[in-house]
Structure formats: structure tokens, C-alpha cells
Design a protein around this motif. Structure first.
Motif, PDB file in Angstrom:
ATOM      1  N   VAL A   1       0.924  -1.155  -0.143  1.00  0.00           N
ATOM      2  CA  VAL A   1       0.143   0.080  -0.012  1.00  0.00           C
ATOM      3  C   VAL A   1       0.859   1.367  -0.013  1.00  0.00           C
ATOM      4  O   VAL A   1       1.658   1.512   0.712  1.00  0.00           O
ATOM      5  CB  VAL A   1      -0.942   0.060   1.444  1.00  0.00           C
ATOM      6  N   SER A   2       0.687   2.290  -0.973  1.00  0.00           N
ATOM      7  CA  SER A   2       1.234   3.497  -0.919  1.00  0.00           C
ATOM      8  C   SER A   2       0.446   4.475  -0.195  1.00  0.00           C
ATOM      9  O   SER A   2      -0.545   4.748  -0.416  1.00  0.00           O
ATOM     10  CB  SER A   2       1.424   3.938  -2.507  1.00  0.00           C
ATOM     11  N   MET A   3       1.223   4.463   1.139  1.00  0.00           N
ATOM     12  CA  MET A   3       0.400   5.196   2.028  1.00  0.00           C
ATOM     13  C   MET A   3       0.104   6.828   1.494  1.00  0.00           C
ATOM     14  O   MET A   3      -1.015   7.401   2.056  1.00  0.00           O
ATOM     15  CB  MET A   3       1.116   5.330   3.507  1.00  0.00           C
ATOM     16  N   ALA A   4       0.895   7.424   0.552  1.00  0.00           N
ATOM     17  CA  ALA A   4       0.769   8.730  -0.014  1.00  0.00           C
ATOM     18  C   ALA A   4      -0.428   8.611  -0.782  1.00  0.00           C
ATOM     19  O   ALA A   4      -0.957   9.809  -0.756  1.00  0.00           O
ATOM     20  CB  ALA A   4       2.046   8.899  -0.853  1.00  0.00           C
ATOM     21  N   THR A   5      -0.916   7.701  -1.253  1.00  0.00           N
ATOM     22  CA  THR A   5      -2.160   7.780  -2.079  1.00  0.00           C
ATOM     23  C   THR A   5      -3.344   7.316  -1.181  1.00  0.00           C
ATOM     24  O   THR A   5      -4.556   7.587  -1.824  1.00  0.00           O
ATOM     25  CB  THR A   5      -2.072   6.590  -3.155  1.00  0.00           C
ATOM     26  N   VAL A   6      -3.198   7.196   0.137  1.00  0.00           N
ATOM     27  CA  VAL A   6      -4.377   7.056   0.931  1.00  0.00           C
ATOM     28  C   VAL A   6      -4.893   8.084   1.603  1.00  0.00           C
ATOM     29  O   VAL A   6      -4.209   9.010   2.083  1.00  0.00           O
ATOM     30  CB  VAL A   6      -3.994   5.922   2.056  1.00  0.00           C
ATOM     31  N   ALA A   7      -6.320   8.430   1.519  1.00  0.00           N
ATOM     32  CA  ALA A   7      -6.706   9.702   1.981  1.00  0.00           C
ATOM     33  C   ALA A   7      -6.604   9.695   3.637  1.00  0.00           C
ATOM     34  O   ALA A   7      -6.520  10.676   3.964  1.00  0.00           O
ATOM     35  CB  ALA A   7      -8.239   9.741   1.454  1.00  0.00           C
ATOM     36  N   ASP A   8      -7.157   8.594   4.183  1.00  0.00           N
ATOM     37  CA  ASP A   8      -7.264   8.492   5.595  1.00  0.00           C
ATOM     38  C   ASP A   8      -6.354   7.520   5.800  1.00  0.00           C
ATOM     39  O   ASP A   8      -6.597   6.280   6.469  1.00  0.00           O
ATOM     40  CB  ASP A   8      -8.697   8.250   6.182  1.00  0.00           C
ATOM     41  N   GLN A   9      -4.973   7.578   6.491  1.00  0.00           N
ATOM     42  CA  GLN A   9      -4.004   6.828   6.854  1.00  0.00           C
ATOM     43  C   GLN A   9      -4.164   6.276   8.231  1.00  0.00           C
ATOM     44  O   GLN A   9      -3.971   5.227   8.451  1.00  0.00           O
ATOM     45  CB  GLN A   9      -2.514   7.354   6.710  1.00  0.00           C
ATOM     46  N   GLU A  10      -4.832   7.216   9.136  1.00  0.00           N
ATOM     47  CA  GLU A  10      -5.035   6.822  10.575  1.00  0.00           C
ATOM     48  C   GLU A  10      -6.150   5.572  10.356  1.00  0.00           C
ATOM     49  O   GLU A  10      -5.972   4.494  10.856  1.00  0.00           O
ATOM     50  CB  GLU A  10      -5.697   7.812  11.301  1.00  0.00           C
ATOM     51  N   ARG A  11      -7.211   5.993   9.736  1.00  0.00           N
ATOM     52  CA  ARG A  11      -8.345   4.836   9.497  1.00  0.00           C
ATOM     53  C   ARG A  11      -7.738   3.345   8.895  1.00  0.00           C
ATOM     54  O   ARG A  11      -8.187   2.574   9.303  1.00  0.00           O
ATOM     55  CB  ARG A  11      -9.388   5.433   8.579  1.00  0.00           C
ATOM     56  N   VAL A  12      -7.050   3.500   7.780  1.00  0.00           N
ATOM     57  CA  VAL A  12      -6.559   2.306   7.338  1.00  0.00           C
ATOM     58  C   VAL A  12      -5.515   1.560   8.332  1.00  0.00           C
ATOM     59  O   VAL A  12      -5.382   0.372   8.381  1.00  0.00           O
ATOM     60  CB  VAL A  12      -5.769   2.758   5.922  1.00  0.00           C
ATOM     61  N   GLY A  13      -4.773   2.369   9.055  1.00  0.00           N
ATOM     62  CA  GLY A  13      -3.604   1.942   9.958  1.00  0.00           C
ATOM     63  C   GLY A  13      -4.418   1.200  11.063  1.00  0.00           C
ATOM     64  O   GLY A  13      -4.247   0.075  11.802  1.00  0.00           O
ATOM     65  N   ASN A  14      -5.679   1.676  11.458  1.00  0.00           N
ATOM     66  CA  ASN A  14      -6.453   1.279  12.503  1.00  0.00           C
ATOM     67  C   ASN A  14      -6.782  -0.104  11.887  1.00  0.00           C
ATOM     68  O   ASN A  14      -7.238  -0.856  12.807  1.00  0.00           O
ATOM     69  CB  ASN A  14      -7.627   2.245  12.967  1.00  0.00           C
ATOM     70  N   LEU A  15      -7.813  -0.067  10.928  1.00  0.00           N
ATOM     71  CA  LEU A  15      -8.114  -1.453  10.224  1.00  0.00           C
ATOM     72  C   LEU A  15      -7.301  -2.497  10.122  1.00  0.00           C
ATOM     73  O   LEU A  15      -7.262  -3.446  10.737  1.00  0.00           O
ATOM     74  CB  LEU A  15      -8.793  -1.135   8.915  1.00  0.00           C
ATOM     75  N   VAL A  16      -6.144  -2.158   9.421  1.00  0.00           N
ATOM     76  CA  VAL A  16      -5.028  -3.328   9.200  1.00  0.00           C
ATOM     77  C   VAL A  16      -4.353  -3.801  10.387  1.00  0.00           C
ATOM     78  O   VAL A  16      -4.355  -4.890  10.672  1.00  0.00           O
ATOM     79  CB  VAL A  16      -3.839  -2.861   8.248  1.00  0.00           C
ATOM     80  N   GLY A  17      -4.318  -2.661  11.252  1.00  0.00           N
ATOM     81  CA  GLY A  17      -3.541  -3.004  12.638  1.00  0.00           C
ATOM     82  C   GLY A  17      -4.655  -4.005  13.495  1.00  0.00           C
ATOM     83  O   GLY A  17      -4.051  -4.906  14.237  1.00  0.00           O
TER      84      GLY A  17
END
Length: 119
Positions: A55-71
Motif C-alpha cells: 500500500v502506498s500510504m501517500a495515495t491513501v486519503a485517511d492513513q489513520e483509518r487504514v492503519g486502525n483497520l489493518v492493525g
């Protein structure tokens, strides 16, 4: 023709090889569960989203939300893996338990990917 030692490896008949195909070593499963749990903690609670592969985190709109989901999914998978290791240490194993464990892992992983794509 397959040699006898290769045949023993495939069938799991060779006790000298602890990680023979078709068997789960409780120690290895436990260590994998701990690693998954630690990565999940680092991603979710320490914000180390760079640990998310593919995942290119630079292209992710809400990095915190994706981090919370994956984590969060990683933490759940780690806990399930630790539970599976606990069953193995008690001598409780079999194709049904292994299949159920595999199915839960796949369902959680696919669900996380689908949810992340919708973010």
C-alpha cells in the motif's frame, strides 16, 4: 520414483524433521502469532503504517483509518493464531481445526482488503 526420505517428508512419517509437511509445530505457530500481534500493535497503536506491505500510504486519503483497520485485523489474527497454538499444545488438532483456522484467516484478510478499498 520418489526416494524414501522425500516420501517420509511428504507424509510426515519422519519424526526427525519437526516441521514435516502436514503437521503444525505449536512452538512455530506460537511465535508466528506473537509476531503478527506485535506488528498489529505497531501499526494500530504506534501509527507505523509503513509496515503495511503493498500500500502506498501517500495515495491513501485517511492513513489513520487504514492503519486502525489493518492493525486491528492483525491483532485479531495474532490472537486467533495464539489460540490455535494453545490448542496444538494441548494435543487438540486435526483437519477440521486446521481448516477452520485457515478459513477464519482468509475471511478476515479478504474482509480487511475489501473494507480498505472502500475507504
Amino acid at each position: 520414483m520418489i526416494s524414501q526420505s522425500t516420501s517420509d517428508l511428504i507424509t510426515g512419517a519422519n519424526d526427525a524433521i519437526p516441521l514435516a509437511v502436514g503437521s503444525s509445530n505449536p512452538t512455530v505457530v506460537l511465535l508466528v502469532g506473537v509476531v503478527i500481534l506485535v506488528f498489529g500493535y505497531l501499526i494500530r497503536y504506534q501509527g507505523m503504517t509503513e509496515l503495511i506491505n503493498g500500500v502506498s500510504m501517500a495515495t491513501v486519503a485517511d492513513q489513520e483509518r487504514v492503519g486502525n483497520l489493518v492493525g486491528g485485523v492483525s491483532i485479531v489474527l495474532g490472537l486467533i493464531t495464539l489460540g490455535y497454538a494453545a490448542l496444538l499444545t494441548q494435543g487438540i488438532s486435526g483437519s477440521t481445526i486446521e481448516s477452520a483456522y485457515g478459513a477464519v484467516v482468509v475471511i478476515l484478510a479478504v474482509g480487511a482488503v475489501l473494507k480498505a478499498r472502500g475507504m
